[in-house]
Design a protein around this motif. Sequence first.
Motif, PDB file in Angstrom:
ATOM      1  N   PHE A  50     109.127  29.244  26.455  1.00 37.17           N
ATOM      2  CA  PHE A  50     108.245  30.394  26.250  1.00 37.17           C
ATOM      3  C   PHE A  50     107.548  30.314  24.900  1.00 37.17           C
ATOM      4  N   SER A  51     108.272  29.942  23.862  1.00 37.62           N
ATOM      5  CA  SER A  51     107.679  29.833  22.528  1.00 37.62           C
ATOM      6  C   SER A  51     106.579  28.784  22.494  1.00 37.62           C
ATOM      7  N   GLN A  52     106.817  27.650  23.176  1.00 32.07           N
ATOM      8  CA  GLN A  52     105.802  26.598  23.219  1.00 32.07           C
ATOM      9  C   GLN A  52     104.550  27.066  23.965  1.00 32.07           C
ATOM     10  N   LYS A  53     104.738  27.828  25.042  1.00 27.84           N
ATOM     11  CA  LYS A  53     103.600  28.363  25.780  1.00 27.84           C
ATOM     12  C   LYS A  53     102.777  29.310  24.912  1.00 27.84           C
ATOM     13  N   VAL A  54     103.479  30.161  24.165  1.00 27.69           N
ATOM     14  CA  VAL A  54     102.773  31.122  23.297  1.00 27.69           C
ATOM     15  C   VAL A  54     101.975  30.387  22.232  1.00 27.69           C
ATOM     16  N   ILE A  55     102.604  29.427  21.574  1.00 29.43           N
ATOM     17  CA  ILE A  55     101.925  28.688  20.512  1.00 29.43           C
ATOM     18  C   ILE A  55     100.733  27.916  21.057  1.00 29.43           C
ATOM     19  N   LYS A  56     100.931  27.274  22.210  1.00 29.65           N
ATOM     20  CA  LYS A  56      99.844  26.477  22.782  1.00 29.65           C
ATOM     21  C   LYS A  56      98.679  27.371  23.192  1.00 29.65           C
ATOM     22  N   THR A  57      98.988  28.541  23.733  1.00 29.74           N
ATOM     23  CA  THR A  57      97.930  29.480  24.119  1.00 29.74           C
ATOM     24  C   THR A  57      97.142  29.950  22.901  1.00 29.74           C
ATOM     25  N   MET A  58      97.868  30.265  21.824  1.00 31.80           N
ATOM     26  CA  MET A  58      97.196  30.728  20.611  1.00 31.80           C
ATOM     27  C   MET A  58      96.340  29.629  20.004  1.00 31.80           C
ATOM     28  N   VAL A  59      96.835  28.394  20.024  1.00 34.89           N
ATOM     29  CA  VAL A  59      96.087  27.273  19.457  1.00 34.89           C
ATOM     30  C   VAL A  59      94.853  26.984  20.293  1.00 34.89           C
ATOM     31  N   LYS A  60      94.985  27.094  21.621  1.00 37.03           N
ATOM     32  CA  LYS A  60      93.837  26.883  22.503  1.00 37.03           C
ATOM     33  C   LYS A  60      92.724  27.888  22.207  1.00 37.03           C
ATOM     34  N   GLU A  61      93.114  29.120  21.957  1.00 37.38           N
ATOM     35  CA  GLU A  61      92.123  30.173  21.697  1.00 37.38           C
ATOM     36  C   GLU A  61      91.324  29.898  20.432  1.00 37.38           C
ATOM     37  N   THR A  62      91.934  29.169  19.490  1.00 39.03           N
ATOM     38  CA  THR A  62      91.234  28.840  18.247  1.00 39.03           C
ATOM     39  C   THR A  62      90.384  27.568  18.382  1.00 39.03           C
ATOM     40  N   GLY A  63      90.529  26.850  19.516  1.00 36.04           N
ATOM     41  CA  GLY A  63      89.730  25.628  19.726  1.00 36.04           C
ATOM     42  C   GLY A  63      90.197  24.455  18.888  1.00 36.04           C
ATOM     43  N   SER A  64      91.490  24.354  18.666  1.00 37.86           N
ATOM     44  CA  SER A  64      92.022  23.260  17.845  1.00 37.86           C
ATOM     45  C   SER A  64      92.105  21.962  18.643  1.00 37.86           C
ATOM     46  N   GLU A  65      92.301  20.861  17.926  1.00 37.72           N
ATOM     47  CA  GLU A  65      92.380  19.551  18.549  1.00 37.72           C
ATOM     48  C   GLU A  65      93.792  19.284  19.053  1.00 37.72           C
ATOM     49  N   ILE A  75     106.560  22.967  15.980  1.00 37.58           N
ATOM     50  CA  ILE A  75     106.979  24.157  15.222  1.00 37.58           C
ATOM     51  C   ILE A  75     107.604  25.189  16.159  1.00 37.58           C
ATOM     52  N   ALA A  76     107.076  25.298  17.382  1.00 34.32           N
ATOM     53  CA  ALA A  76     107.574  26.288  18.338  1.00 34.32           C
ATOM     54  C   ALA A  76     109.017  26.032  18.734  1.00 34.32           C
ATOM     55  N   ASP A  77     109.488  24.796  18.609  1.00 35.75           N
ATOM     56  CA  ASP A  77     110.880  24.480  18.951  1.00 35.75           C
ATOM     57  C   ASP A  77     111.865  25.238  18.070  1.00 35.75           C
ATOM     58  N   ASN A  78     111.416  25.681  16.887  1.00 34.99           N
ATOM     59  CA  ASN A  78     112.306  26.395  15.969  1.00 34.99           C
ATOM     60  C   ASN A  78     112.430  27.884  16.296  1.00 34.99           C
ATOM     61  N   TYR A  79     111.651  28.364  17.267  1.00 41.91           N
ATOM     62  CA  TYR A  79     111.648  29.787  17.611  1.00 41.91           C
ATOM     63  C   TYR A  79     112.226  29.993  19.010  1.00 41.91           C
ATOM     64  N   SER A  80     113.144  30.954  19.106  1.00 44.35           N
ATOM     65  CA  SER A  80     113.654  31.344  20.414  1.00 44.35           C
ATOM     66  C   SER A  80     112.687  32.352  21.042  1.00 44.35           C
ATOM     67  N   GLY A  81     112.945  32.692  22.302  1.00 44.25           N
ATOM     68  CA  GLY A  81     112.077  33.631  23.004  1.00 44.25           C
ATOM     69  C   GLY A  81     111.984  34.993  22.321  1.00 44.25           C
ATOM     70  N   PRO A  82     113.114  35.669  22.024  1.00 48.19           N
ATOM     71  CA  PRO A  82     113.063  36.989  21.363  1.00 48.19           C
ATOM     72  C   PRO A  82     112.409  36.948  19.988  1.00 48.19           C
ATOM     73  N   SER A  83     112.686  35.875  19.222  1.00 47.92           N
ATOM     74  CA  SER A  83     112.080  35.789  17.896  1.00 47.92           C
ATOM     75  C   SER A  83     110.576  35.604  17.991  1.00 47.92           C
ATOM     76  N   MET A  84     110.103  34.888  19.017  1.00 48.85           N
ATOM     77  CA  MET A  84     108.670  34.712  19.209  1.00 48.85           C
ATOM     78  C   MET A  84     108.008  36.039  19.596  1.00 48.85           C
ATOM     79  N   VAL A  85     108.676  36.821  20.440  1.00 43.16           N
ATOM     80  CA  VAL A  85     108.149  38.143  20.805  1.00 43.16           C
ATOM     81  C   VAL A  85     108.066  39.042  19.573  1.00 43.16           C
ATOM     82  N   GLY A  86     109.113  38.987  18.737  1.00 42.82           N
ATOM     83  CA  GLY A  86     109.096  39.774  17.504  1.00 42.82           C
ATOM     84  C   GLY A  86     107.974  39.352  16.571  1.00 42.82           C
ATOM     85  N   ALA A  87     107.762  38.016  16.472  1.00 44.73           N
ATOM     86  CA  ALA A  87     106.683  37.518  15.620  1.00 44.73           C
ATOM     87  C   ALA A  87     105.321  37.949  16.152  1.00 44.73           C
TER      88      ALA A  87
END
Length: 240
Positions: A50-65, A75-87
């Motif tokens: 879930f954390s990887q999906k969130v990060i990838k979605t956010m990065v896609k929205e910015t148009g990154s390479e 970086i997303a590997d360091n975040y669990s699902g609840p911590s990502m929701v909190g962030a």
Amino acid sequence: EKYPELAALGVKKALIYFTELIVIFCVIYTGSYVYYVQKVETFEEENLSFSQKVIKTMVKETGSENEQINQALEIADNYSGPSMVGALFVSAFISFWIAIFLDVFTLSVFGLFTCLIAKIKMNYKAVFNMSVYAITLSLILRTIYVVVTMLTSFEIKYFDVMYVAVAYISLAAAIFLIKSDVIKQHLELMKIIEEGKEKIEQTIVIPRKKDDEEKKENKDGDKEEKKEDEKETEGQGSNA
């Protein structure tokens, strides 16, 4: 109709109310974003957390390479699902609180100009408080709009302008309503003063000038008659 009372509550209560609105908005926004990432967004890679999906979605929205996307996934590997929701919630709260507060400030400036046009004196604190409460309907509409655009492709052009315009209509209506109340109170006060004057005039007896003059003439006539009677009695005594 409650805006005059809300304006007098104080800036502290207005800011607490504003913060509560933002919290509700961010809870709905975060929940919608989580649903969007898990159920709506599609990914080429499989077995993403879930954390990887969130990060990838956010990065896609910015148009990154792609390289930046891969770094973000690590970086997303360091975040669990609840911590990502909190962030997500914290970042949304900070960004939306600042952005919507600027909208409230802009609205309060327009409110001051409206007070000048309406020729009513109001201090900035009262106008700011009213601006906070006037943003309520606009924020509800924005919450609905954000959720709809996130889950569908529906968009409204110049929504941000309409969003502020709705709040300004509420604020302007409240200011002109306060002006009409002030005029009514002034008219009622003048009516009470006039009625008081009439009652005072009815209860107080004002002596007439003619009555005083008549009494004075009667007294003078009585004195002259007494003097003539005294002369007549003196004349009779001398003849005797």
